[in-house]
Design a protein around this motif. Structure first.
Motif, mmCIF file in Angstrom:
data_model
loop_
_atom_site.group_PDB
_atom_site.id
_atom_site.type_symbol
_atom_site.label_atom_id
_atom_site.label_comp_id
_atom_site.label_asym_id
_atom_site.label_seq_id
_atom_site.Cartn_x
_atom_site.Cartn_y
_atom_site.Cartn_z
ATOM 1 N N UNK A 423 33.642 -3.296 39.394
ATOM 2 C CA UNK A 423 32.824 -2.934 38.239
ATOM 3 C C UNK A 423 33.686 -3.008 36.990
ATOM 4 N N UNK A 424 33.041 -3.003 35.821
ATOM 5 C CA UNK A 424 33.786 -3.060 34.565
ATOM 6 C C UNK A 424 33.772 -4.450 33.965
ATOM 7 N N UNK A 425 34.231 -4.554 32.733
ATOM 8 C CA UNK A 425 34.168 -5.813 32.002
ATOM 9 C C UNK A 425 35.175 -5.806 30.858
ATOM 10 N N UNK A 426 35.298 -6.941 30.192
ATOM 11 C CA UNK A 426 36.313 -7.089 29.149
ATOM 12 C C UNK A 426 36.028 -6.252 27.908
ATOM 13 N N UNK A 427 34.809 -5.742 27.768
ATOM 14 C CA UNK A 427 34.518 -4.853 26.651
ATOM 15 C C UNK A 427 35.275 -3.540 26.732
ATOM 16 N N UNK A 428 35.795 -3.229 27.923
ATOM 17 C CA UNK A 428 36.557 -1.998 28.115
ATOM 18 C C UNK A 428 38.018 -2.150 27.709
ATOM 19 N N UNK A 429 38.398 -3.360 27.310
ATOM 20 C CA UNK A 429 39.784 -3.607 26.899
ATOM 21 C C UNK A 429 39.991 -3.127 25.464
ATOM 22 N N UNK A 430 39.885 -1.824 25.293
ATOM 23 C CA UNK A 430 40.050 -1.183 23.990
ATOM 24 C C UNK A 430 40.809 0.125 24.191
ATOM 25 N N UNK A 431 41.633 0.488 23.217
ATOM 26 C CA UNK A 431 42.346 1.747 23.290
ATOM 27 C C UNK A 431 41.396 2.909 23.451
ATOM 28 N N UNK A 432 41.661 3.762 24.413
ATOM 29 C CA UNK A 432 40.806 4.913 24.688
ATOM 30 C C UNK A 432 40.098 4.835 26.016
ATOM 31 N N UNK A 433 39.891 3.628 26.552
ATOM 32 C CA UNK A 433 39.196 3.502 27.838
ATOM 33 C C UNK A 433 39.973 4.200 28.950
ATOM 34 N N UNK A 434 41.302 4.083 28.918
ATOM 35 C CA UNK A 434 42.114 4.753 29.933
ATOM 36 C C UNK A 434 42.056 6.265 29.826
ATOM 37 N N UNK A 435 41.925 6.782 28.605
ATOM 38 C CA UNK A 435 41.812 8.233 28.422
ATOM 39 C C UNK A 435 40.536 8.757 29.069
ATOM 40 N N UNK A 464 31.400 1.141 36.098
ATOM 41 C CA UNK A 464 29.939 1.035 36.058
ATOM 42 C C UNK A 464 29.401 1.536 34.722
ATOM 43 N N UNK A 465 29.979 2.619 34.203
ATOM 44 C CA UNK A 465 29.579 3.103 32.875
ATOM 45 C C UNK A 465 29.885 2.047 31.816
ATOM 46 N N UNK A 466 31.011 1.340 31.984
ATOM 47 C CA UNK A 466 31.342 0.251 31.071
ATOM 48 C C UNK A 466 30.339 -0.889 31.143
ATOM 49 N N UNK A 467 29.853 -1.182 32.350
ATOM 50 C CA UNK A 467 28.843 -2.236 32.501
ATOM 51 C C UNK A 467 27.539 -1.836 31.814
ATOM 52 N N UNK A 468 27.134 -0.580 31.988
ATOM 53 C CA UNK A 468 25.927 -0.107 31.314
ATOM 54 C C UNK A 468 26.103 -0.143 29.794
ATOM 55 N N UNK A 474 26.888 -4.598 23.796
ATOM 56 C CA UNK A 474 27.674 -5.835 23.889
ATOM 57 C C UNK A 474 29.125 -5.496 24.180
ATOM 58 N N UNK A 475 29.828 -6.450 24.765
ATOM 59 C CA UNK A 475 31.242 -6.253 25.084
ATOM 60 C C UNK A 475 32.074 -6.081 23.823
ATOM 61 N N UNK A 476 31.692 -6.804 22.774
ATOM 62 C CA UNK A 476 32.462 -6.718 21.531
ATOM 63 C C UNK A 476 32.293 -5.363 20.849
ATOM 64 N N UNK A 477 31.077 -4.849 20.809
ATOM 65 C CA UNK A 477 30.776 -3.669 19.997
ATOM 66 C C UNK A 477 30.886 -2.348 20.750
ATOM 67 N N UNK A 478 30.881 -2.368 22.067
ATOM 68 C CA UNK A 478 30.940 -1.124 22.824
ATOM 69 C C UNK A 478 32.249 -0.385 22.553
ATOM 70 N N UNK A 479 32.181 0.942 22.614
ATOM 71 C CA UNK A 479 33.337 1.800 22.374
ATOM 72 C C UNK A 479 33.654 2.613 23.621
ATOM 73 N N UNK A 480 34.906 3.088 23.754
ATOM 74 C CA UNK A 480 35.218 3.972 24.887
ATOM 75 C C UNK A 480 34.327 5.204 24.940
ATOM 76 N N UNK A 481 33.931 5.720 23.788
ATOM 77 C CA UNK A 481 33.013 6.874 23.809
ATOM 78 C C UNK A 481 31.650 6.493 24.373
ATOM 79 N N UNK A 482 31.270 5.203 24.275
ATOM 80 C CA UNK A 482 30.021 4.766 24.900
ATOM 81 C C UNK A 482 30.097 4.888 26.420
#
Length: 496
Positions: A423-435, A464-468, A474-482
């Motif tokens: 699960x997961x996608x490249x939109x999660x490649x942003x600072x904060x996703x690991x937190x 899975x939350x990242x996929x939703x 969108x992968x570009x606009x999604x944020x870790x808080x999303x």
């Protein structure tokens, strides 16, 4: 889902044949599963160019060509110029299509791509049995096909890849948009250096022997829906906040309070019964206003001077932690006196790496390094396959769980098992996703999930939350808080 080696897959095929299905009929079953999938997903395509090798992968390609033709698609088949001997089953299927007037069989060298915009290339040259680097005419063919700008499908696996290991430097590999593979993932699908050639993976069930699959031993697995539903525990009605544990998120420093805030919020959303945040005083207002459900415990003005010990609590330490001297001393003091498992991330790992203190990590703890953090802790490796093997060695040596973050995050257990998450996608490649992941894992362990299961479930839940989130924003606009805000949707999905 088990991941088998190329040799084990060959044994599984043989075990299935011994149960009463002939090898040619097993090939037909595999080809039909591919043709049916292609018909559903490419039903408006005008023409398929199918490139077939001399082995059983080529035999699959010949059978697919016949089946697609029977479904009223236009197909052209291409074979090796050198007329090398075909495998017995490939020979049978080649003879079958040569008897069909509507299917033209040409040589590889005859392929000249015409401007047919609505067409697809199918690669059935080499499957999982390849054990050498491509060379000569086959290498030239694959390079030529890669230059053609139409959609491409690989059967079993892209030609040029190995099932279980890294490719050689400067290897030529078919670049697929889709890979239709049989029964199992291959390890090469799940590593960045090789997985990039596979496109989207579709695992097709072709009815290989279930008894053999159940008994065969492996140390490598893919996390699938069956495993997750066996792990997930829906909440019982007659419970209270004490039932679901205490989570303590430790971190934050001046300018980095957002990191520990995201860990805190994700722990709350993952179901932690009581949630505490230990952070510098400068984070008090932010955390109390953004996460009023959590209790704030101040530790210093700008950096952590101490880590409070609370009984029967699970600690997640590191997001936004900083590396000030007093913070380092607080971490070392805590780890020397604390024997229960903890979750360590980010600067907590960097502090341990810089001071060569990995031996302070309590047994059965969880660490969540990205590749660079892992390198700082345990040393440099040449590629992700070597990195994974080093992680297996260190997980066993230290008796810890390593969540090795990457596009396909791998969970490595103290007994050296590996669980790949898909699960997961490249939109999660942003600072904060690991937190966010740190909070999820801490909350699950505090709810008394077995630690191995907490790691598997937590990483899957995070992805899975990242996929939703990517579907909505969108992968570009999604944020870790999303990701945090989509955790509820994932739990509803599991409850449905």
């Amino acid at each position: 889902m088990k991941i088998l080696t190329a040799q084990q897959i060959k044994e599984c095929d043989s075990a299935t044949i011994e149960k009463g299905i002939s090898s040619i009929n097993l090939m037909e079953r595999a080809a039909r599963s591919c043709a049916d999938w292609i018909e559903i997903n490419f039903n408006r395509i005008d023409k398929f160019f199918i490139f077939c090798g001399n082995g059983n992968n080529g035999g699959d390609g010949f059978a697919i060509a016949r089946l697609l033709y029977e479904k009223s698609f236009d197909v052209e088949v291409f074979i090796d110029d050198d007329n090398r001997q075909f495998s017995p089953d490939a020979e049978i299927n080649l003879k079958r299509i040569k008897q069909i007037k509507g299917i033209e069989v040409k040589k590889f060298s005859d392929f000249i791509y015409e401007s047919i915009s609505n067409s697809v290339i199918i690669d059935a040259v080499f499957g999982y049995g390849l054990n050498r680097k491509l060379s000569g005419k086959i290498k030239d063919l694959i390079e030529k096909l890669n230059e053609v700008n139409i959609q491409k499908i690989s059967i079993d696996m892209p030609t040029g890849l190995f099932a279980d290991k890294i490719i050689y430097e400067d290897s030529t590999v078919f670049k697929a948009d889709f890979t239709l593979t049989f029964q199992f993932y291959k390890r090469s699908f799940l590593h960045p250096e090789t997985g990039e050639f596979c496109g989207k993976i579709k695992v097709l069930d072709i009815g290989l022997d279930k008894d053999f699959i159940g008994k065969i031993e492996t140390e490598y697995f893919v996390i699938d829906g069956i495993l997750i539903r066996n792990i997930y525990r829906p909440r019982e009605e007659f419970t209270n906040k004490g039932t679901f544990g205490k989570s303590i998120l430790v971190g934050g420093s001046y300018g980095k309070i957002g990191a520990i805030m995201m860990s805190t919020l994700s722990a709350l959303r993952t179901g932690s019964g009581l949630t505490f945040t230990i952070a510098p005083e400068c984070g008090n207002f932010i955390l109390q206003s953004q996460a009023p459900e959590a209790m704030f415990m101040s530790s210093g003005e700008k950096y952590l001077e101490k880590i409070e010990t609370i009984e029967k609590a699970v600690y997640g330490i590191g997001p936004g932690f900083g590396k000030e001297n007093k913070t380092q001393k607080a971490l070392f003091y805590f780890l020397k006196s604390h024997k229960d498992p903890v979750v360590l991330d980010a600067d907590a790992l960097n502090i341990l790496a810089e001071n060569d203190k990995a031996d302070l990590i309590p047994k059965n703890s969880v660490i969540t390094p990205h590749p660079l953090e892992f390198e700082r802790l345990f040393g440099k490796t040449e590629n992700s396959f070597e990195r994974l093997e080093l992680a297996r060695k260190k997980a066993e040596e230290l008796q810890i769980f390593i969540v090795l973050k990457d596009h396909r995050t791998a969970i490595i257990t103290p007994d050296k098992k590996v669980f790949y998450n898909i699960t997961g996608n490249s939109g999660m490649a942003k600072g904060g996703s690991g937190d966010v992941l740190t909070g999820i894992l801490t909350a699950l362990i505090s709810q008394k999930y077995d630690i191995e299961k907490a790691c598997i479930f937590g990483v899957w839940l995070h992805g899975k939350a990242g996929d939703f989130a990517s579907q909505e924003f969108s992968k570009e606009a999604m944020l870790p808080t999303d990701l945090i805000n989509k955790l509820g949707d994932v739990f509803k999905y599991l409850s449905s």
